[in-house]
Design a protein around this motif. Structure first.
Motif, mmCIF file in Angstrom:
data_model
loop_
_atom_site.group_PDB
_atom_site.id
_atom_site.type_symbol
_atom_site.label_atom_id
_atom_site.label_comp_id
_atom_site.label_asym_id
_atom_site.label_seq_id
_atom_site.Cartn_x
_atom_site.Cartn_y
_atom_site.Cartn_z
ATOM 1 N N ALA A 106 0.832 -1.210 0.000
ATOM 2 C CA ALA A 106 0.000 0.000 0.000
ATOM 3 C C ALA A 106 0.862 1.254 0.000
ATOM 4 N N GLU A 107 1.907 1.275 0.795
ATOM 5 C CA GLU A 107 2.798 2.444 0.840
ATOM 6 C C GLU A 107 3.529 2.643 -0.484
ATOM 7 N N ALA A 108 3.992 1.559 -1.097
ATOM 8 C CA ALA A 108 4.696 1.673 -2.373
ATOM 9 C C ALA A 108 3.769 2.184 -3.474
ATOM 10 N N VAL A 109 2.537 1.673 -3.510
ATOM 11 C CA VAL A 109 1.558 2.118 -4.509
ATOM 12 C C VAL A 109 1.195 3.586 -4.271
ATOM 13 N N ALA A 110 0.946 3.954 -3.020
ATOM 14 C CA ALA A 110 0.614 5.355 -2.703
ATOM 15 C C ALA A 110 1.761 6.283 -3.094
#
Length: 129
Positions: A106-110
């Motif tokens: 989720a952090e990488a995509v965000a």
């Protein structure tokens, strides 16, 4: 933790997409290639497709297929939506992550969506995610 890389891979789903769904906590049929690829084939020509994959130390741990609906006269904004959403929608769409790697993915995509890709869309629309 290892090195995490998020990258756009084009209009086709990763060859390992379904095995990634099977390794995730959410094994919804609406996240599988059997649902998403026909949606991309039918509605993709009207959208800019942005399929993100997340790798940790080279291993695929996440995927986030997105579509950018172009601005039109009636709707002068570019909408970023999960692939599979509108005009027909899956019951439950989500970023796919190997169980236990959800936060990292989720952090990488965000970071990717709000960083390098931010100028390609105006509003993020997430329904039933």
């Amino acid at each position: 933790m290892g090195r995490v890389i998020c990258e756009a891979i084009g209009a086709r789903l990763s060859e390992r997409h379904d095995s990634l769904v099977a390794a995730s906590a959410n094994r919804s049929v609406f996240l599988t290639a059997d649902f998403l690829q026909p949606w991309l084939d039918v509605f993709g020509p009207d959208h800019e497709l942005v399929n993100l994959v997340v790798r940790r130390d080279g291993e695929l741990i996440g995927a986030a297929p997105w579509a950018i609906q172009p601005a039109t006269g009636r709707q002068p904004i570019r909408r970023l939506v999960p692939a599979g959403q509108a005009p027909t929608s899956g019951e439950y769409l989500d970023v796919v992550a190997v169980e236990g790697a959800e936060r990292v993915v989720a952090e990488a995509v965000a970071d990717e969506l709000t960083g390098r890709l931010r100028r390609s869309w105006d509003v993020l629309v997430m329904q039933r995610v």
